[in-house]
Design a protein around this motif. Structure first.
Motif, PDB file in Angstrom:
ATOM      1  N   GLU A  69      -8.317 -14.374  -4.246  1.00 42.26           N
ATOM      2  CA  GLU A  69      -7.453 -15.372  -3.654  1.00 42.26           C
ATOM      3  C   GLU A  69      -6.074 -14.823  -3.962  1.00 42.26           C
ATOM      4  O   GLU A  69      -5.107 -14.868  -3.229  1.00 42.26           O
ATOM      5  CB  GLU A  69      -7.577 -16.936  -4.205  1.00 42.26           C
ATOM      6  CG  GLU A  69      -8.835 -17.246  -3.525  1.00 42.26           C
ATOM      7  CD  GLU A  69      -8.998 -18.546  -3.893  1.00 42.26           C
ATOM      8  OE1 GLU A  69      -7.779 -19.607  -4.035  1.00 42.26           O
ATOM      9  OE2 GLU A  69      -9.946 -19.532  -4.388  1.00 42.26           O
ATOM     10  N   LEU A  70      -5.849 -14.422  -5.436  1.00 39.43           N
ATOM     11  CA  LEU A  70      -4.678 -13.991  -5.857  1.00 39.43           C
ATOM     12  C   LEU A  70      -4.133 -12.804  -4.979  1.00 39.43           C
ATOM     13  O   LEU A  70      -2.932 -12.429  -4.710  1.00 39.43           O
ATOM     14  CB  LEU A  70      -4.543 -13.968  -7.283  1.00 39.43           C
ATOM     15  CG  LEU A  70      -3.215 -13.181  -7.961  1.00 39.43           C
ATOM     16  CD1 LEU A  70      -2.185 -14.386  -7.597  1.00 39.43           C
ATOM     17  CD2 LEU A  70      -3.687 -12.890  -9.449  1.00 39.43           C
ATOM     18  N   ASN A  71      -5.027 -11.701  -4.848  1.00 37.10           N
ATOM     19  CA  ASN A  71      -4.847 -10.669  -4.097  1.00 37.10           C
ATOM     20  C   ASN A  71      -4.623 -10.812  -2.844  1.00 37.10           C
ATOM     21  O   ASN A  71      -3.425 -10.476  -2.224  1.00 37.10           O
ATOM     22  CB  ASN A  71      -5.796  -9.574  -4.132  1.00 37.10           C
ATOM     23  CG  ASN A  71      -6.161  -8.767  -5.432  1.00 37.10           C
ATOM     24  OD1 ASN A  71      -5.273  -8.989  -6.439  1.00 37.10           O
ATOM     25  ND2 ASN A  71      -7.336  -8.481  -5.692  1.00 37.10           N
ATOM     26  N   ASN A  72      -5.050 -11.868  -2.210  1.00 42.51           N
ATOM     27  CA  ASN A  72      -4.737 -12.227  -0.716  1.00 42.51           C
ATOM     28  C   ASN A  72      -3.140 -12.786  -0.664  1.00 42.51           C
ATOM     29  O   ASN A  72      -2.448 -12.606   0.401  1.00 42.51           O
ATOM     30  CB  ASN A  72      -5.432 -13.052  -0.073  1.00 42.51           C
ATOM     31  CG  ASN A  72      -7.021 -12.663   0.237  1.00 42.51           C
ATOM     32  OD1 ASN A  72      -7.146 -11.208   0.474  1.00 42.51           O
ATOM     33  ND2 ASN A  72      -8.092 -13.370   0.297  1.00 42.51           N
ATOM     34  N   LEU A  73      -2.748 -13.628  -1.932  1.00 38.76           N
ATOM     35  CA  LEU A  73      -1.540 -14.383  -1.620  1.00 38.76           C
ATOM     36  C   LEU A  73      -0.685 -13.311  -1.821  1.00 38.76           C
ATOM     37  O   LEU A  73       0.686 -13.312  -1.368  1.00 38.76           O
ATOM     38  CB  LEU A  73      -1.551 -15.340  -2.740  1.00 38.76           C
ATOM     39  CG  LEU A  73      -2.138 -16.557  -2.659  1.00 38.76           C
ATOM     40  CD1 LEU A  73      -2.432 -17.505  -3.898  1.00 38.76           C
ATOM     41  CD2 LEU A  73      -1.474 -17.415  -1.465  1.00 38.76           C
ATOM     42  N   ILE A  74      -0.816 -12.408  -2.802  1.00 42.85           N
ATOM     43  CA  ILE A  74       0.127 -11.167  -3.032  1.00 42.85           C
ATOM     44  C   ILE A  74       0.315 -10.448  -1.691  1.00 42.85           C
ATOM     45  O   ILE A  74       1.532 -10.105  -1.185  1.00 42.85           O
ATOM     46  CB  ILE A  74      -0.229 -10.250  -4.299  1.00 42.85           C
ATOM     47  CG1 ILE A  74      -0.377 -11.051  -5.571  1.00 42.85           C
ATOM     48  CG2 ILE A  74       0.460  -9.152  -4.009  1.00 42.85           C
ATOM     49  CD1 ILE A  74      -0.910 -10.193  -6.775  1.00 42.85           C
ATOM     50  N   GLN A  75      -0.558  -9.852  -0.995  1.00 42.79           N
ATOM     51  CA  GLN A  75      -0.568  -9.335   0.217  1.00 42.79           C
ATOM     52  C   GLN A  75       0.323 -10.190   1.283  1.00 42.79           C
ATOM     53  O   GLN A  75       1.108  -9.619   1.991  1.00 42.79           O
ATOM     54  CB  GLN A  75      -1.952  -9.198   0.699  1.00 42.79           C
ATOM     55  CG  GLN A  75      -2.527  -7.909  -0.074  1.00 42.79           C
ATOM     56  CD  GLN A  75      -4.154  -7.733   0.675  1.00 42.79           C
ATOM     57  OE1 GLN A  75      -4.504  -8.640   1.563  1.00 42.79           O
ATOM     58  NE2 GLN A  75      -4.625  -6.471   0.063  1.00 42.79           N
ATOM     59  N   MET A  76       0.077 -11.449   1.459  1.00 44.43           N
ATOM     60  CA  MET A  76       0.764 -12.365   2.265  1.00 44.43           C
ATOM     61  C   MET A  76       2.285 -12.293   2.005  1.00 44.43           C
ATOM     62  O   MET A  76       3.040 -12.172   2.716  1.00 44.43           O
ATOM     63  CB  MET A  76       0.173 -13.759   2.329  1.00 44.43           C
ATOM     64  CG  MET A  76      -1.230 -13.710   2.904  1.00 44.43           C
ATOM     65  SD  MET A  76      -2.104 -15.542   2.888  1.00 44.43           S
ATOM     66  CE  MET A  76      -0.644 -16.524   3.124  1.00 44.43           C
ATOM     67  N   ASP A  78       3.781 -10.084   0.170  1.00 40.60           N
ATOM     68  CA  ASP A  78       4.388  -8.700   0.614  1.00 40.60           C
ATOM     69  C   ASP A  78       4.759  -8.437   1.798  1.00 40.60           C
ATOM     70  O   ASP A  78       5.752  -7.958   2.450  1.00 40.60           O
ATOM     71  CB  ASP A  78       3.371  -7.482  -0.105  1.00 40.60           C
ATOM     72  CG  ASP A  78       3.505  -7.479  -1.568  1.00 40.60           C
ATOM     73  OD1 ASP A  78       4.570  -8.026  -2.136  1.00 40.60           O
ATOM     74  OD2 ASP A  78       2.641  -6.689  -2.268  1.00 40.60           O
ATOM     75  N   SER A  79       3.871  -8.977   2.797  1.00 37.31           N
ATOM     76  CA  SER A  79       3.927  -8.730   4.357  1.00 37.31           C
ATOM     77  C   SER A  79       5.205  -9.495   4.740  1.00 37.31           C
ATOM     78  O   SER A  79       5.919  -9.090   5.610  1.00 37.31           O
ATOM     79  CB  SER A  79       2.757  -9.097   5.127  1.00 37.31           C
ATOM     80  OG  SER A  79       2.473 -10.582   4.952  1.00 37.31           O
ATOM     81  N   THR A  82       8.535  -7.635   3.726  1.00 37.23           N
ATOM     82  CA  THR A  82       8.935  -6.830   4.641  1.00 37.23           C
ATOM     83  C   THR A  82       9.354  -6.893   5.738  1.00 37.23           C
ATOM     84  O   THR A  82      10.287  -6.157   6.286  1.00 37.23           O
ATOM     85  CB  THR A  82       7.646  -5.716   4.706  1.00 37.23           C
ATOM     86  OG1 THR A  82       6.511  -6.486   5.014  1.00 37.23           O
ATOM     87  CG2 THR A  82       7.255  -5.064   3.196  1.00 37.23           C
ATOM     88  N   LYS A  83       8.732  -8.058   6.376  1.00 33.98           N
ATOM     89  CA  LYS A  83       9.299  -8.454   7.712  1.00 33.98           C
ATOM     90  C   LYS A  83      10.800  -8.951   7.666  1.00 33.98           C
ATOM     91  O   LYS A  83      11.614  -8.758   8.390  1.00 33.98           O
ATOM     92  CB  LYS A  83       8.345  -9.765   8.229  1.00 33.98           C
ATOM     93  CG  LYS A  83       6.966  -9.156   8.521  1.00 33.98           C
ATOM     94  CD  LYS A  83       6.318 -10.473   9.297  1.00 33.98           C
ATOM     95  CE  LYS A  83       4.857 -10.025   9.623  1.00 33.98           C
ATOM     96  NZ  LYS A  83       4.063 -10.787  10.162  1.00 33.98           N
ATOM     97  N   LYS A  84      11.179  -9.501   6.522  1.00 34.99           N
ATOM     98  CA  LYS A  84      12.538 -10.003   6.247  1.00 34.99           C
ATOM     99  C   LYS A  84      13.562  -9.075   6.262  1.00 34.99           C
ATOM    100  O   LYS A  84      14.507  -9.085   6.756  1.00 34.99           O
ATOM    101  CB  LYS A  84      12.634 -10.696   5.017  1.00 34.99           C
ATOM    102  CG  LYS A  84      12.119 -12.264   5.026  1.00 34.99           C
ATOM    103  CD  LYS A  84      11.974 -13.012   3.829  1.00 34.99           C
ATOM    104  CE  LYS A  84      11.620 -14.487   3.665  1.00 34.99           C
ATOM    105  NZ  LYS A  84      11.634 -15.124   2.416  1.00 34.99           N
ATOM    106  N   GLN A  85      12.981  -8.005   5.784  1.00 34.11           N
ATOM    107  CA  GLN A  85      13.835  -6.669   5.643  1.00 34.11           C
ATOM    108  C   GLN A  85      14.125  -5.693   6.839  1.00 34.11           C
ATOM    109  O   GLN A  85      14.760  -5.853   7.666  1.00 34.11           O
ATOM    110  CB  GLN A  85      13.373  -5.716   4.541  1.00 34.11           C
ATOM    111  CG  GLN A  85      13.314  -6.337   3.188  1.00 34.11           C
ATOM    112  CD  GLN A  85      12.826  -5.353   2.019  1.00 34.11           C
ATOM    113  OE1 GLN A  85      12.229  -4.312   2.355  1.00 34.11           O
ATOM    114  NE2 GLN A  85      12.715  -5.992   0.755  1.00 34.11           N
TER     115      GLN A  85
END
Length: 85
Positions: A69-76, A78-79, A82-85
């Motif tokens: 779950e934590l890895n999924n949250l980190i990936q969300m 991060d994605s 990167t969309k904001k930039q």
């Protein structure tokens, strides 16, 4: 219950005039007190160890689930960054 014995099968107390344990059905054998207590404590240690192993496995499974779950949250996160930039 004036005099008692300990069942070598299940470790419960039973009257000395019982020929069989009323809980597990094991025949009561003549053993000295020290031998009976050794067998009872050996059985208790075995049961306790089995219980600890089961609890450790449950905790491992919970930790793995939380880590996923934590890895999924980190990936969300991060994605989205990167969309904001």
């Amino acid at each position: 219950m004036d005099s008692v014995a300990v069942c070598r099968g299940c470790g419960r107390l039973l009257e000395t005039d019982f020929l069989y344990c009323p809980w597990c059905g094991l025949e009561r054998a003549a053993m000295d007190s020290e031998e009976i207590m050794d067998k009872v404590f050996d059985r208790l240690e075995f049961v306790a160890d089995a219980g600890h192993e089961k609890r450790v496995n449950v905790l491992k499974n919970r930790m793995n689930s939380l880590e996923n779950e934590l890895n999924n949250l980190i990936q969300m996160y991060d994605s989205r960054e990167t969309k904001k930039q």
